[in-house]
Design a protein around this motif. Structure first.
Motif, PDB file in Angstrom:
ATOM      1  N   TYR A  55       0.852  -1.194   0.000  1.00 50.33           N
ATOM      2  CA  TYR A  55       0.000   0.000   0.000  1.00 50.33           C
ATOM      3  C   TYR A  55       0.885   1.241   0.000  1.00 50.33           C
ATOM      4  CZ  TYR A  55      -3.599   3.311   1.527  1.00 50.33           C
ATOM      5  OH  TYR A  55      -4.464   4.373   1.622  1.00 50.33           O
ATOM      6  N   ASN A  56       0.671   2.125  -0.977  1.00 50.80           N
ATOM      7  CA  ASN A  56       1.491   3.331  -1.117  1.00 50.80           C
ATOM      8  C   ASN A  56       0.715   4.615  -0.870  1.00 50.80           C
ATOM      9  OD1 ASN A  56      -0.109   3.500  -3.375  1.00 50.80           O
ATOM     10  ND2 ASN A  56       1.561   3.234  -4.853  1.00 50.80           N
ATOM     11  N   LEU A  57      -0.438   4.534  -0.215  1.00 52.70           N
ATOM     12  CA  LEU A  57      -1.283   5.685   0.131  1.00 52.70           C
ATOM     13  C   LEU A  57      -2.029   6.280  -1.061  1.00 52.70           C
ATOM     14  CD1 LEU A  57       0.999   7.673   2.632  1.00 52.70           C
ATOM     15  CD2 LEU A  57      -0.887   6.140   3.188  1.00 52.70           C
ATOM     16  N   ILE A  58      -1.714   5.847  -2.260  1.00 50.85           N
ATOM     17  CA  ILE A  58      -2.374   6.387  -3.452  1.00 50.85           C
ATOM     18  C   ILE A  58      -3.247   5.328  -4.108  1.00 50.85           C
ATOM     19  CG2 ILE A  58      -2.023   7.436  -5.715  1.00 50.85           C
ATOM     20  CD1 ILE A  58       0.609   8.577  -4.679  1.00 50.85           C
ATOM     21  N   GLY A 248      17.314  15.895  12.342  1.00 53.45           N
ATOM     22  CA  GLY A 248      16.646  16.494  11.186  1.00 53.45           C
ATOM     23  C   GLY A 248      15.799  15.510  10.419  1.00 53.45           C
ATOM     24  N   GLY A 249      15.361  14.444  11.081  1.00 49.84           N
ATOM     25  CA  GLY A 249      14.508  13.448  10.453  1.00 49.84           C
ATOM     26  C   GLY A 249      15.244  12.407   9.643  1.00 49.84           C
ATOM     27  N   THR A 250      16.585  12.441   9.652  1.00 49.54           N
ATOM     28  CA  THR A 250      17.370  11.521   8.835  1.00 49.54           C
ATOM     29  C   THR A 250      17.923  10.337   9.619  1.00 49.54           C
ATOM     30  OG1 THR A 250      19.435  12.727   9.208  1.00 49.54           O
ATOM     31  CG2 THR A 250      18.048  13.445   7.364  1.00 49.54           C
ATOM     32  N   PHE A 260      13.992   2.773  15.760  1.00 49.15           N
ATOM     33  CA  PHE A 260      13.056   1.944  15.008  1.00 49.15           C
ATOM     34  C   PHE A 260      11.822   2.751  14.628  1.00 49.15           C
ATOM     35  CE2 PHE A 260       9.718  -1.191  14.416  1.00 49.15           C
ATOM     36  CZ  PHE A 260      10.349  -2.176  13.681  1.00 49.15           C
ATOM     37  N   THR A 261      11.335   3.589  15.538  1.00 49.70           N
ATOM     38  CA  THR A 261      10.149   4.405  15.248  1.00 49.70           C
ATOM     39  C   THR A 261      10.444   5.424  14.156  1.00 49.70           C
ATOM     40  OG1 THR A 261      10.812   5.827  17.099  1.00 49.70           O
ATOM     41  CG2 THR A 261       9.141   4.149  17.540  1.00 49.70           C
ATOM     42  N   LEU A 262      11.664   5.950  14.133  1.00 49.47           N
ATOM     43  CA  LEU A 262      12.027   6.916  13.104  1.00 49.47           C
ATOM     44  C   LEU A 262      12.126   6.243  11.743  1.00 49.47           C
ATOM     45  CD1 LEU A 262      12.819   9.777  12.362  1.00 49.47           C
ATOM     46  CD2 LEU A 262      15.172   9.271  13.041  1.00 49.47           C
ATOM     47  N   TYR A 263      12.660   5.036  11.707  1.00 46.55           N
ATOM     48  CA  TYR A 263      12.730   4.289  10.452  1.00 46.55           C
ATOM     49  C   TYR A 263      11.329   3.914   9.984  1.00 46.55           C
ATOM     50  CZ  TYR A 263      14.315   0.834   7.030  1.00 46.55           C
ATOM     51  OH  TYR A 263      14.537   0.133   5.872  1.00 46.55           O
ATOM     52  N   LEU A 264      10.458   3.584  10.918  1.00 49.23           N
ATOM     53  CA  LEU A 264       9.065   3.286  10.580  1.00 49.23           C
ATOM     54  C   LEU A 264       8.395   4.508   9.948  1.00 49.23           C
ATOM     55  CD1 LEU A 264       6.573   1.456  12.953  1.00 49.23           C
ATOM     56  CD2 LEU A 264       5.851   3.445  11.677  1.00 49.23           C
ATOM     57  N   TYR A 265       8.627   5.669  10.550  1.00 47.67           N
ATOM     58  CA  TYR A 265       8.063   6.913  10.001  1.00 47.67           C
ATOM     59  C   TYR A 265       8.614   7.197   8.608  1.00 47.67           C
ATOM     60  CZ  TYR A 265       7.327  11.936   9.434  1.00 47.67           C
ATOM     61  OH  TYR A 265       6.998  13.177   8.946  1.00 47.67           O
ATOM     62  N   ASP A 266       9.906   6.970   8.426  1.00 49.36           N
ATOM     63  CA  ASP A 266      10.520   7.224   7.128  1.00 49.36           C
ATOM     64  C   ASP A 266       9.935   6.312   6.053  1.00 49.36           C
ATOM     65  OD1 ASP A 266      12.741   8.408   5.443  1.00 49.36           O
ATOM     66  OD2 ASP A 266      13.298   6.294   5.357  1.00 49.36           O
ATOM     67  N   LYS A 267       9.705   5.053   6.404  1.00 51.43           N
ATOM     68  CA  LYS A 267       9.131   4.120   5.443  1.00 51.43           C
ATOM     69  C   LYS A 267       7.682   4.484   5.111  1.00 51.43           C
ATOM     70  CE  LYS A 267      12.151   1.073   4.150  1.00 51.43           C
ATOM     71  NZ  LYS A 267      12.484   0.911   2.724  1.00 51.43           N
ATOM     72  N   GLY A 268       6.910   4.829   6.122  1.00 54.68           N
ATOM     73  CA  GLY A 268       5.497   5.083   5.905  1.00 54.68           C
ATOM     74  C   GLY A 268       5.200   6.417   5.255  1.00 54.68           C
ATOM     75  N   GLY A 270       7.797   8.835   4.379  1.00 53.99           N
ATOM     76  CA  GLY A 270       8.853   9.323   3.502  1.00 53.99           C
ATOM     77  C   GLY A 270       8.863   8.584   2.179  1.00 53.99           C
ATOM     78  N   ASN A 271       8.768   7.260   2.248  1.00 58.43           N
ATOM     79  CA  ASN A 271       8.768   6.434   1.031  1.00 58.43           C
ATOM     80  C   ASN A 271       7.376   5.958   0.638  1.00 58.43           C
ATOM     81  OD1 ASN A 271      11.580   6.607   1.030  1.00 58.43           O
ATOM     82  ND2 ASN A 271      11.811   4.768   2.269  1.00 58.43           N
ATOM     83  N   PHE A 272       6.373   6.321   1.411  1.00 57.29           N
ATOM     84  CA  PHE A 272       4.978   5.932   1.149  1.00 57.29           C
ATOM     85  C   PHE A 272       4.814   4.411   1.050  1.00 57.29           C
ATOM     86  CE2 PHE A 272       5.414  10.214  -0.724  1.00 57.29           C
ATOM     87  CZ  PHE A 272       4.511  10.882   0.086  1.00 57.29           C
ATOM     88  N   ASP A 273       5.599   3.711   1.820  1.00 57.11           N
ATOM     89  CA  ASP A 273       5.497   2.244   1.878  1.00 57.11           C
ATOM     90  C   ASP A 273       4.711   1.890   3.138  1.00 57.11           C
ATOM     91  OD1 ASP A 273       5.760  -0.423   1.517  1.00 57.11           O
ATOM     92  OD2 ASP A 273       7.951  -0.466   1.467  1.00 57.11           O
ATOM     93  N   MET A 274       3.432   2.216   3.120  1.00 59.71           N
ATOM     94  CA  MET A 274       2.621   2.109   4.321  1.00 59.71           C
ATOM     95  C   MET A 274       2.366   0.662   4.731  1.00 59.71           C
ATOM     96  SD  MET A 274       1.310   3.845   6.714  1.00 59.71           S
ATOM     97  CE  MET A 274       1.454   5.501   6.031  1.00 59.71           C
ATOM     98  N   GLY A 275       2.331  -0.249   3.784  1.00 59.86           N
ATOM     99  CA  GLY A 275       2.146  -1.650   4.128  1.00 59.86           C
ATOM    100  C   GLY A 275       3.312  -2.168   4.952  1.00 59.86           C
ATOM    101  N   TYR A 276       4.522  -1.862   4.515  1.00 56.86           N
ATOM    102  CA  TYR A 276       5.717  -2.286   5.241  1.00 56.86           C
ATOM    103  C   TYR A 276       5.807  -1.589   6.592  1.00 56.86           C
ATOM    104  CZ  TYR A 276      10.621  -3.618   5.933  1.00 56.86           C
ATOM    105  OH  TYR A 276      11.798  -4.140   6.418  1.00 56.86           O
TER     106      TYR A 276
END
Length: 307
Positions: A55-58, A248-250, A260-268, A270-276
């Motif tokens: 799921y990519n939010l679109i 700075g969010g990186t 882990f929570t920051l990487y989760l946010y980046d995936k969801g 930042g990369n719109f990989d909401m399923g992952y």
């Protein structure tokens, strides 16, 4: 109809006043129930479903089964985020609790103006997870920050503590330790519940300060230690704001603050990989559940309940 039958029918009927009271109770509970189902349970179930989809939010979610979970096994950046998070939890939580207990013992001795000190020490717990404090922390540990200015007075040339991968995570550990106020207040309340006669008897037997602490205070305080330990571990695993603002969010430098929570946010987001990201969220829930269950299992070997 027999007397027993009439009695049974009367028991099955509720008075009109009781029905009104029940209705009033449900009406008062309605906002909480709506929040529980619409804000908590509903999104959780939706997240559980999305964890099995692409799921990519679109576009519409596409069912892929366990692929998101098996993908975690080969995600090296996720493994690094787990290492960073575990280091943060295992270092900061024990230090935080030790400092909180130490200050609680000091304040319990009847320091003049204790209400003032208790408020001052508790204040970081209210502000520690805020964006403002995270920005302040970045300024304090920056290359030209307050810490290096103090070190310059003694002829020590500091470095960019946040921009150095070897010390960046340490600054976040210090920030979490600094928010010791909440467990300190709980420790202080527990210390007030220990009967003074135990200390008086130990003093008569010639027990010193350290012996009284390790033989009386600490054993009787173990339920409070256990309570604070569980809460602070859960809180540390969920830490996000500090790492996001400081890096700075990186998660930098070199992913040294990639929680882990920051990487989760980046995936969801930042990369719109909401399923992952949803699969990662459920994995984090399992990790926190395992640690909490392990603490409860181990508590029967070291927690003392005076009953």
């Amino acid at each position: 109809m027999s007397a027993l039958g009439e009695l049974g029918s009367l028991r099955g009927k509720k008075p009109a006043g009781q029905k009104r009271d029940n209705l009033a109770g449900y009406l008062f509970l309605a906002p909480w129930l709506l929040g529980l189902f619409l804000i908590t349970i509903g999104p959780m179930l939706a997240s559980l479903y999305l964890s099995f989809t692409d799921y990519n939010l679109i576009q519409a979610p596409k069912w892929i089964g366990l692929e998101n979970f098996t993908r975690m096994l080969s995600d090296q950046r996720l493994h690094n985020s787990l290492r960073v998070t575990f280091t943060y939890v295992f270092v900061s939580v024990p230090l935080q609790l030790m400092i909180a207990l130490l200050l609680a013992v000091v304040l319990d001795r009847g320091v003049r103006g204790m209400a003032f000190y208790r408020s001052i020490f508790y204040l970081p717990s209210l502000l520690g997870s805020s964006v403002a404090i995270a920005i302040l922390w970045r300024q304090v540990f920056g290359t030209t920050g307050l810490l290096n200015q103090v070190l310059d007075v003694f002829g020590i040339h500091g470095k960019g503590w946040i921009s150095d991968p070897s010390t960046a995570l340490g600054t976040l550990v210090v920030l979490n330790v600094w928010t010791f106020g909440s467990p300190m207040v709980i420790f202080l309340a527990g210390l007030r519940q220990i009967p003074a006669m135990y200390y008086e008897a130990a003093a008569v037997d010639g027990a010193g300060t350290l012996r009284r602490f390790f033989s009386i205070t600490l054993p009787l305080l173990t339920p409070i230690v256990f309570f604070n330990l569980v809460l602070q571990i859960i809180h540390a695993f969920q830490s996000f704001t500090q790492a996001f603002v400081v890096s700075g969010g990186t998660g930098g430098p070199s992913d040294s603050t990639m929680f882990f929570t920051l990487y989760l946010y980046d995936k969801g987001f930042g990369n719109f990989d909401m399923g992952y990201a949803s699969a990662m969220a459920w994995f984090l829930l399992v990790v926190i559940g395992v640690f909490t269950a392990a603490n409860f299992f181990a508590s029967k070997y070291w927690v003392f309940y005076d009953d």
